[in-house]
Design a protein around this motif. Structure first.
Motif, PDB file in Angstrom:
ATOM      1  N   GLY A 123       1.332  -1.362   0.073  1.00 47.38           N
ATOM      2  CA  GLY A 123      -0.039  -0.136  -0.038  1.00 47.38           C
ATOM      3  C   GLY A 123       0.957   1.641   0.371  1.00 47.38           C
ATOM      4  N   LEU A 124       2.534   1.083   0.399  1.00 47.32           N
ATOM      5  CA  LEU A 124       3.101   2.170   0.848  1.00 47.32           C
ATOM      6  C   LEU A 124       3.757   2.819  -0.723  1.00 47.32           C
ATOM      7  CD1 LEU A 124       5.207   1.684   3.985  1.00 47.32           C
ATOM      8  CD2 LEU A 124       3.001   4.145   3.417  1.00 47.32           C
ATOM      9  N   ASP A 125       3.628   1.469  -1.249  1.00 47.40           N
ATOM     10  CA  ASP A 125       4.675   1.736  -2.199  1.00 47.40           C
ATOM     11  C   ASP A 125       3.150   2.365  -3.505  1.00 47.40           C
ATOM     12  OD1 ASP A 125       6.424   0.569  -1.846  1.00 47.40           O
ATOM     13  OD2 ASP A 125       5.782  -1.667  -2.603  1.00 47.40           O
ATOM     14  N   LEU A 126       1.876   2.370  -3.543  1.00 48.52           N
ATOM     15  CA  LEU A 126       1.098   3.304  -4.313  1.00 48.52           C
ATOM     16  C   LEU A 126       0.237   4.136  -4.016  1.00 48.52           C
ATOM     17  CD1 LEU A 126      -0.410  -0.641  -5.960  1.00 48.52           C
ATOM     18  CD2 LEU A 126       1.301   0.736  -6.541  1.00 48.52           C
ATOM     19  N   GLY A 127       1.153   4.713  -2.733  1.00 50.40           N
ATOM     20  CA  GLY A 127       0.433   5.433  -2.205  1.00 50.40           C
ATOM     21  C   GLY A 127      -0.529   5.875  -0.934  1.00 50.40           C
ATOM     22  N   ALA A 128      -0.827   4.477  -0.879  1.00 55.10           N
ATOM     23  CA  ALA A 128      -1.928   4.138   0.123  1.00 55.10           C
ATOM     24  C   ALA A 128      -0.912   3.905   1.692  1.00 55.10           C
ATOM     25  CB  ALA A 128      -2.694   2.606  -0.117  1.00 55.10           C
ATOM     26  N   PHE A 129      -0.854   4.781   2.903  1.00 56.12           N
ATOM     27  CA  PHE A 129      -0.779   5.395   4.270  1.00 56.12           C
ATOM     28  C   PHE A 129      -0.831   4.445   4.979  1.00 56.12           C
ATOM     29  CE2 PHE A 129       1.383   6.875   7.370  1.00 56.12           C
ATOM     30  CZ  PHE A 129       3.444   7.251   6.788  1.00 56.12           C
ATOM     31  N   THR A 130      -2.424   4.051   4.865  1.00 58.29           N
ATOM     32  CA  THR A 130      -3.264   3.464   6.158  1.00 58.29           C
ATOM     33  C   THR A 130      -2.094   2.337   6.140  1.00 58.29           C
ATOM     34  OG1 THR A 130      -5.161   5.627   6.147  1.00 58.29           O
ATOM     35  CG2 THR A 130      -5.636   3.963   6.754  1.00 58.29           C
ATOM     36  N   ASN A 191      -9.719  -6.134   2.962  1.00 59.65           N
ATOM     37  CA  ASN A 191     -10.111  -5.615   2.135  1.00 59.65           C
ATOM     38  C   ASN A 191     -11.309  -4.598   1.141  1.00 59.65           C
ATOM     39  OD1 ASN A 191      -9.038  -8.952   1.256  1.00 59.65           O
ATOM     40  ND2 ASN A 191     -10.707  -9.545   1.762  1.00 59.65           N
ATOM     41  N   GLU A 192     -11.873  -4.180   2.496  1.00 56.14           N
ATOM     42  CA  GLU A 192     -12.391  -3.038   2.711  1.00 56.14           C
ATOM     43  C   GLU A 192     -11.863  -1.583   2.119  1.00 56.14           C
ATOM     44  OE1 GLU A 192     -15.065  -2.121   5.540  1.00 56.14           O
ATOM     45  OE2 GLU A 192     -16.474  -4.024   4.773  1.00 56.14           O
ATOM     46  N   LEU A 193     -10.295  -1.663   2.786  1.00 59.72           N
ATOM     47  CA  LEU A 193      -9.400  -0.959   3.232  1.00 59.72           C
ATOM     48  C   LEU A 193      -8.734  -0.395   1.212  1.00 59.72           C
ATOM     49  CD1 LEU A 193      -8.721   1.620   4.433  1.00 59.72           C
ATOM     50  CD2 LEU A 193      -6.759   0.085   5.477  1.00 59.72           C
ATOM     51  N   LEU A 194      -8.199  -1.537   1.045  1.00 59.28           N
ATOM     52  CA  LEU A 194      -7.341  -1.536  -0.110  1.00 59.28           C
ATOM     53  C   LEU A 194      -7.492  -2.286  -0.984  1.00 59.28           C
ATOM     54  CD1 LEU A 194      -4.614  -0.869  -0.706  1.00 59.28           C
ATOM     55  CD2 LEU A 194      -3.438  -2.403  -0.552  1.00 59.28           C
ATOM     56  N   THR A 195      -8.116  -3.706  -0.393  1.00 59.57           N
ATOM     57  CA  THR A 195      -8.154  -5.339  -2.146  1.00 59.57           C
ATOM     58  C   THR A 195      -9.244  -4.574  -2.600  1.00 59.57           C
ATOM     59  OG1 THR A 195      -7.281  -6.626  -0.406  1.00 59.57           O
ATOM     60  CG2 THR A 195      -8.635  -6.973  -2.090  1.00 59.57           C
ATOM     61  N   TYR A 196     -10.286  -3.762  -2.687  1.00 59.36           N
ATOM     62  CA  TYR A 196     -11.414  -3.771  -4.360  1.00 59.36           C
ATOM     63  C   TYR A 196     -11.142  -1.814  -3.797  1.00 59.36           C
ATOM     64  CZ  TYR A 196     -12.354  -8.223  -3.533  1.00 59.36           C
ATOM     65  OH  TYR A 196     -12.409  -9.659  -2.912  1.00 59.36           O
ATOM     66  N   ASN A 197     -10.747  -1.301  -3.464  1.00 60.11           N
ATOM     67  CA  ASN A 197     -10.254   0.130  -3.829  1.00 60.11           C
ATOM     68  C   ASN A 197     -10.092   0.624  -5.569  1.00 60.11           C
ATOM     69  OD1 ASN A 197      -8.718   2.993  -4.305  1.00 60.11           O
ATOM     70  ND2 ASN A 197      -9.135   3.413  -2.219  1.00 60.11           N
ATOM     71  N   TYR A 198     -11.103   1.268  -5.712  1.00 55.69           N
ATOM     72  CA  TYR A 198     -10.605   1.381  -7.070  1.00 55.69           C
ATOM     73  C   TYR A 198      -9.199   1.677  -7.875  1.00 55.69           C
ATOM     74  CZ  TYR A 198     -11.770   3.815 -11.956  1.00 55.69           C
ATOM     75  OH  TYR A 198     -11.990   4.219 -13.425  1.00 55.69           O
ATOM     76  N   ILE A 199      -9.175   2.696  -7.013  1.00 59.06           N
ATOM     77  CA  ILE A 199      -7.376   3.567  -7.527  1.00 59.06           C
ATOM     78  C   ILE A 199      -6.277   2.120  -7.087  1.00 59.06           C
ATOM     79  CG2 ILE A 199      -5.747   4.830  -7.132  1.00 59.06           C
ATOM     80  CD1 ILE A 199      -8.121   6.552  -5.920  1.00 59.06           C
ATOM     81  N   PHE A 200      -6.181   1.452  -5.830  1.00 60.46           N
ATOM     82  CA  PHE A 200      -5.519   0.016  -6.557  1.00 60.46           C
ATOM     83  C   PHE A 200      -5.912  -0.771  -7.192  1.00 60.46           C
ATOM     84  CE2 PHE A 200      -4.678  -4.327  -4.064  1.00 60.46           C
ATOM     85  CZ  PHE A 200      -2.976  -3.337  -4.215  1.00 60.46           C
ATOM     86  N   ILE A 201      -7.086  -1.286  -7.730  1.00 61.17           N
ATOM     87  CA  ILE A 201      -7.349  -2.236  -8.623  1.00 61.17           C
ATOM     88  C   ILE A 201      -6.311  -1.508  -9.969  1.00 61.17           C
ATOM     89  CG2 ILE A 201      -8.827  -2.947  -9.878  1.00 61.17           C
ATOM     90  CD1 ILE A 201     -10.960  -3.100  -8.131  1.00 61.17           C
ATOM     91  N   ARG A 202      -6.974  -0.306 -10.930  1.00 63.81           N
ATOM     92  CA  ARG A 202      -6.588   0.654 -11.491  1.00 63.81           C
ATOM     93  C   ARG A 202      -4.803   0.835 -11.607  1.00 63.81           C
ATOM     94  NH1 ARG A 202      -9.832   4.095 -14.546  1.00 63.81           N
ATOM     95  NH2 ARG A 202      -7.738   3.974 -16.439  1.00 63.81           N
ATOM     96  N   ARG A 203      -4.433   0.686 -10.400  1.00 68.26           N
ATOM     97  CA  ARG A 203      -2.538   0.366 -10.114  1.00 68.26           C
ATOM     98  C   ARG A 203      -2.005  -0.631 -10.061  1.00 68.26           C
ATOM     99  NH1 ARG A 203       0.558   4.055  -8.057  1.00 68.26           N
ATOM    100  NH2 ARG A 203       1.923   3.227  -9.204  1.00 68.26           N
ATOM    101  N   THR A 204      -3.084  -2.322 -10.417  1.00 72.46           N
ATOM    102  CA  THR A 204      -2.504  -3.419 -10.260  1.00 72.46           C
ATOM    103  C   THR A 204      -2.798  -4.426 -11.613  1.00 72.46           C
ATOM    104  OG1 THR A 204      -4.395  -4.220  -8.403  1.00 72.46           O
ATOM    105  CG2 THR A 204      -2.005  -3.286  -7.714  1.00 72.46           C
ATOM    106  N   ALA A 205      -3.899  -3.971 -11.247  1.00 69.54           N
ATOM    107  CA  ALA A 205      -4.977  -4.887 -12.221  1.00 69.54           C
ATOM    108  C   ALA A 205      -3.871  -4.550 -13.785  1.00 69.54           C
ATOM    109  CB  ALA A 205      -6.283  -4.495 -12.546  1.00 69.54           C
TER     110      ALA A 205
END
Length: 376
Positions: A123-130, A191-205
């Motif tokens: 998450g840190l790598d992709l800009g998500a700190f929490t 999963n609610e916090l990161l896994t299915y986050n729209y931005i996270f999916i766009r960065r990894t899918a």
């Protein structure tokens, strides 16, 4: 009269590391880029080389165990276990049943702790700190359990040839039950916090796709291989300890958000592996005998017969193996470790051509490498 100006691009070489915060350790990547587009990557390793294998050959068999803690320092219990498995096979040592159950308990807890770091730092790598704080909070509870059994929180040296150093202390099983029951629900929050986050999916899918045949060709193992859809797990394919008595599922990548073998698949395999580890721990806590020996009677001057052995195990990063040659003395003649992180890193140049630099960081993070294991 207007003048036109011709703009031309030029390839340049850029060093990423060895201090770059996204390189997951003391790793240097030599990038050949044209603007933001990467055309070649050359991993430069060796910054953490400590001659661990040669140390193993200069001391007794038991003296090597603390050095295995420093290999994958996020999963020291698993590294202890892999080495002890090899020595025990070499010396025909039979581990007591209760010790085998304890090994599975601490091994699976350490798998969860390692995957929590993978989850939080990704998450840190992709800009998500929490997510990082959530991960560390749960990992601390596992480290509390480890501190109860061995007094350490990072480099444990808890395993011994023939078993473990000491039995589980009073109250440990109850605290382990409480942790597993709570943590299984906590994964839903991840999963609610990161896994299915729209931005996270766009960065990894559809990013960093490793086809199954390429993963096999490069010797990838663990979540990296399973993320490419290959259902390979040493705990099932070449079982050790008491794993044949347990029932669990092997998660694989299925291309749910993009392509099979992309960054999201590798990430999701680790999330689901934490769920499976919780199920394994609950089975062990239910079936483990309340009393019994935790260590076989192994002579202090342990001298296995002449011979050689290679034993593989399923660490949090993949297949961790040890090759040992005995010449019949108290010291091994040869010690060689098979590092899963090294093979997993080697595939990076093959999939990086045409990536943007930001996607390269996402891909490297999805491999979840540990440099202490690569360099040794």
């Amino acid at each position: 009269m207007t003048s036109s100006r011709e703009f031309r691009s030029q390839e340049i070489y850029v060093n990423m590391g060895p201090q770059h915060p996204s390189t997951h350790g003391v790793l240097r990547l030599m990038l050949r880029t044209d603007g933001e587009i990467v055309s070649d990557v050359a991993p430069m390793i060796g910054y953490l080389h400590r001659c661990a294998e040669k140390y193993g050959e200069s001391g007794t068999y038991q003296m090597m165990i603390p050095y295995t803690d420093r290999m994958d320092y996020l999963a020291g219990m698993n590294c202890n276990w892999a080495y002890c498995l090899a020595v025990e096979k070499l010396g025909n040592v039979v581990v007591p049943e209760r010790a085998e159950y304890i090994r599975i308990l601490v091994g699976e807890l350490n798998r969860i702790a390692s995957h929590l770091i993978a989850f939080g730092t990704y998450g840190l790598d992709l800009g998500a700190f929490t997510p990082f704080f959530y991960a560390l909070d749960e990992r601390e509870k596992i480290l509390d359990l480890f501190e109860m059994v061995c007094g350490a929180r990072l480099t444990y040296s808890y395993f011994r040839i023939g078993g473990v150093a000491a039995d589980l202390p009073e109250g440990w099983v109850k605290r382990c039950h409480e942790f597993v029951d709570f943590f299984r629900k906590r994964i839903d929050e991840f999963n609610e916090l990161l896994t299915y986050n729209y931005i996270f999916i766009r960065r990894t899918a559809n990013i960093g796709v490793i086809p199954a045949n390429m993963a096999v060709d490069y010797g990838c193992t663990g979540p990296v291989l399973r993320g490419s859809g290959v259902r390979r797990d040493t705990r099932v394919d070449e079982p050790y300890g008491l794993y044949p008595r347990l029932r669990f599922h092997i998660p694989i990548g299925m291309g749910e958000k993009g392509s099979v073998g992309d960054c999201w698949d590798r990430y999701m395999v680790r999330i689901r592996e934490m769920e499976q580890s919780c199920d394994i721990i609950k089975q062990v806590l239910k079936s483990m005998p309340e009393k019994g020996d935790v260590r076989a009677k192994v002579p202090k001057a342990f001298k296995p017969p002449k011979g050689e052995v290679y034993v593989r195990s399923e660490s949090s990063k993949g297949e961790l193996g040890f090759y040992i040659i005995s010449d019949g003395t108290e010291r091994p003649y040869r010690v060689k470790a098979r590092s899963p992180s090294l093979s997993n890193l080697c595939v990076l140049p093959a999939i990086s051509d045409g990536m943007m630099i930001a996607d390269l960081v996402a891909t490297l993070g999805s491999l979840d490498i540990v440099m202490g294991e690569i360099d040794r």
